[in-house]
Design a protein around this motif. Structure first.
Motif, short mmCIF file in Angstrom:
data_model
loop_
_atom_site.label_atom_id
_atom_site.label_comp_id
_atom_site.label_asym_id
_atom_site.label_seq_id
_atom_site.Cartn_x
_atom_site.Cartn_y
_atom_site.Cartn_z
N ILE A 22 12.19 -118.39 -67.48
CA ILE A 22 12.26 -117.03 -67.02
C ILE A 22 11.26 -115.97 -67.59
CG2 ILE A 22 13.94 -114.88 -66.50
CD1 ILE A 22 16.16 -117.50 -66.69
N ASP A 23 10.37 -115.41 -66.95
CA ASP A 23 9.45 -114.53 -67.42
C ASP A 23 9.69 -112.98 -66.87
OD1 ASP A 23 7.17 -112.81 -68.53
OD2 ASP A 23 5.84 -114.22 -67.27
N GLN A 24 10.34 -112.27 -67.70
CA GLN A 24 10.59 -111.08 -67.47
C GLN A 24 9.78 -109.85 -68.21
OE1 GLN A 24 14.79 -110.48 -68.40
NE2 GLN A 24 14.45 -111.25 -70.48
N THR A 25 8.69 -110.30 -68.43
CA THR A 25 7.57 -109.28 -69.01
C THR A 25 7.37 -108.00 -68.04
OG1 THR A 25 6.80 -111.20 -70.16
CG2 THR A 25 5.43 -109.28 -70.12
N LYS A 26 7.27 -108.46 -66.78
CA LYS A 26 6.80 -107.37 -66.03
C LYS A 26 8.21 -106.51 -65.78
CE LYS A 26 4.34 -105.87 -62.41
NZ LYS A 26 4.87 -104.44 -62.09
N ALA A 27 9.13 -107.08 -65.55
CA ALA A 27 10.46 -106.16 -65.52
C ALA A 27 10.55 -105.08 -66.65
CB ALA A 27 11.70 -107.00 -65.46
N TRP A 28 10.09 -105.74 -67.80
CA TRP A 28 10.25 -104.76 -69.21
C TRP A 28 9.26 -103.69 -68.96
CZ3 TRP A 28 14.37 -104.55 -71.64
CH2 TRP A 28 15.30 -105.50 -71.76
N GLU A 29 8.03 -104.21 -68.55
CA GLU A 29 6.82 -103.16 -68.59
C GLU A 29 7.30 -102.15 -67.32
OE1 GLU A 29 3.12 -105.36 -67.31
OE2 GLU A 29 3.12 -106.45 -69.20
N ASP A 30 7.97 -102.69 -66.34
CA ASP A 30 8.42 -101.50 -65.17
C ASP A 30 9.51 -100.55 -65.85
OD1 ASP A 30 6.93 -102.85 -63.56
OD2 ASP A 30 8.36 -103.67 -62.31
N MET A 31 10.09 -101.12 -66.87
CA MET A 31 10.98 -100.01 -67.18
C MET A 31 10.69 -99.33 -68.55
SD MET A 31 14.73 -102.09 -66.92
CE MET A 31 14.16 -103.50 -67.93
N ASN A 32 9.36 -99.62 -68.87
CA ASN A 32 8.47 -98.92 -69.96
C ASN A 32 8.85 -99.32 -71.45
OD1 ASN A 32 6.36 -97.54 -71.00
ND2 ASN A 32 7.36 -95.36 -70.97
N LEU A 33 9.47 -100.98 -71.44
CA LEU A 33 10.05 -101.22 -72.59
C LEU A 33 9.30 -102.37 -72.99
CD1 LEU A 33 13.91 -101.06 -71.73
CD2 LEU A 33 12.56 -99.74 -73.48
N PHE A 49 3.55 -90.16 -55.30
CA PHE A 49 4.82 -91.03 -55.71
C PHE A 49 5.53 -91.13 -54.53
CE2 PHE A 49 8.93 -92.00 -57.33
CZ PHE A 49 8.59 -93.03 -58.19
N ASN A 50 6.29 -92.34 -54.17
CA ASN A 50 7.00 -92.48 -52.94
C ASN A 50 8.11 -93.45 -53.67
OD1 ASN A 50 8.21 -92.82 -50.53
ND2 ASN A 50 6.34 -93.90 -49.65
N ILE A 51 9.07 -94.02 -52.87
CA ILE A 51 10.31 -94.67 -53.36
C ILE A 51 9.81 -95.73 -54.35
CG2 ILE A 51 12.16 -95.92 -52.72
CD1 ILE A 51 12.38 -94.38 -50.12
N GLY A 52 10.39 -96.01 -55.47
CA GLY A 52 9.96 -96.88 -56.31
C GLY A 52 11.20 -97.55 -56.92
N TRP A 53 11.30 -98.90 -57.44
CA TRP A 53 12.38 -99.58 -57.77
C TRP A 53 12.10 -99.96 -59.26
CZ3 TRP A 53 16.39 -99.50 -54.58
CH2 TRP A 53 16.00 -99.50 -53.10
N VAL A 54 13.16 -99.73 -59.88
CA VAL A 54 12.90 -100.13 -61.58
C VAL A 54 14.03 -101.22 -61.84
CG1 VAL A 54 12.93 -99.24 -63.82
CG2 VAL A 54 11.92 -97.94 -61.95
N PRO A 55 13.64 -102.36 -62.13
CA PRO A 55 12.23 -102.93 -62.04
C PRO A 55 11.73 -103.19 -60.68
CG PRO A 55 13.96 -104.62 -62.86
CD PRO A 55 14.53 -103.35 -62.64
N SER A 56 10.78 -103.28 -60.56
CA SER A 56 9.91 -103.64 -59.11
C SER A 56 10.43 -104.90 -58.57
CB SER A 56 8.53 -103.56 -59.37
OG SER A 56 8.05 -104.63 -60.15
N PRO A 57 10.67 -105.26 -57.35
CA PRO A 57 10.96 -106.51 -56.85
C PRO A 57 10.21 -107.78 -57.01
CG PRO A 57 10.88 -104.78 -55.06
CD PRO A 57 10.26 -104.12 -56.27
N PHE A 58 10.87 -108.69 -57.41
CA PHE A 58 10.11 -109.94 -58.16
C PHE A 58 9.28 -109.60 -59.09
CE2 PHE A 58 10.22 -109.95 -53.18
CZ PHE A 58 11.02 -111.04 -53.02
N SER A 59 9.89 -108.77 -59.91
CA SER A 59 9.02 -108.79 -61.25
C SER A 59 9.68 -109.76 -62.47
CB SER A 59 9.39 -107.39 -61.80
OG SER A 59 10.93 -107.11 -62.14
#
Length: 196
Positions: free
Chosen positions: A53-64, A121-131
């Motif tokens: 499970i690689d959640q690096t991108k999800a943490w990056e999307d949350m600025n963490l 900026f438009n609608i965004g999801w944090v974290p982004s889908p499939f991150s």
């Protein structure tokens, strides 16, 4: 009147038969049997399942993101901004170098350098889908077995036969006899007769 008589008295012969029956004795020794069963060989080799499970991108999307990744990202952004700034300064220098061609490059450059950039900026999801990246490798089980035939050792024994033949003894138990007796028998001669 006395009739002449011949009396015969006979005794029949008697045969005695004595038998001894035959004897047959059969003895069968049991066979000797050895059975050896070598155990089967079973080998099970398992490659465990692997779940990544690689959640690096999800943490990056949350600025963490991790500090090393953050430093790398800021360095890339700084290098990109430096190249953009270098291109802008070079372009503006070229515009000032050709000031005689007309236009108002100083005012345009002042306006460009003083205005904040417009962010879209438009609608965004944090974290982004499939991150969150999930990778799964299923387990692998390798089963091998090796069987062995039983080892059978058998030793037979011949039967033991004891035979005593029978006997028959024949003998004369009573002898035959014949007794002859005469009664009232007369011999008549020429000048005499005689009682026998």
């Amino acid at each position: 009147m006395q009739l002449p008589q011949i009396r015969l008295q006979s005794t029949m012969a008697k045969i005695a038969i004595e038998t001894v029956p035959a004897k047959l004795k059969i003895q069968q020794p049991p066979a000797e049997l050895e059975i050896e069963q070598p155990p089967a060989r079973l080998t099970i080799r398992t490659t465990p399942a692997k779940l990544t499970i690689d959640q690096t991108k999800a943490w990056e999307d949350m600025n963490l993101e991790h500090i090393f990744r953050r430093i790398e990202k800021f360095a890339e952004q700084g290098y990109s901004d430096w190249l953009d700034g270098l291109a802008r300064v070079s372009r503006q220098g070229d515009e000032l170098m050709r000031i005689e061609d007309g236009g108002n490059p100083i005012a345009e450059q002042a306006k460009e350098n003083s205005e904040s950039p417009m962010y879209e900026f438009n609608i965004g999801w944090v974290p982004s889908p499939f991150s969150v990246r999930i990778s799964y490798t299923p387990a692998d089980v390798d089963i091998r077995f090796e069987t062995h035939k039983p080892i059978i050792r058998a030793r037979t024994h011949s039967p033991i036969i004891r035979y005593t033949p029978g006997e028959v003894a024949i003998r004369l138990a009573q002898r035959p006899s014949l007794d002859i007796d005469f009664a009232h028998l007369r011999f008549v001669g020429v000048h005499f007769d005689m009682l026998i």
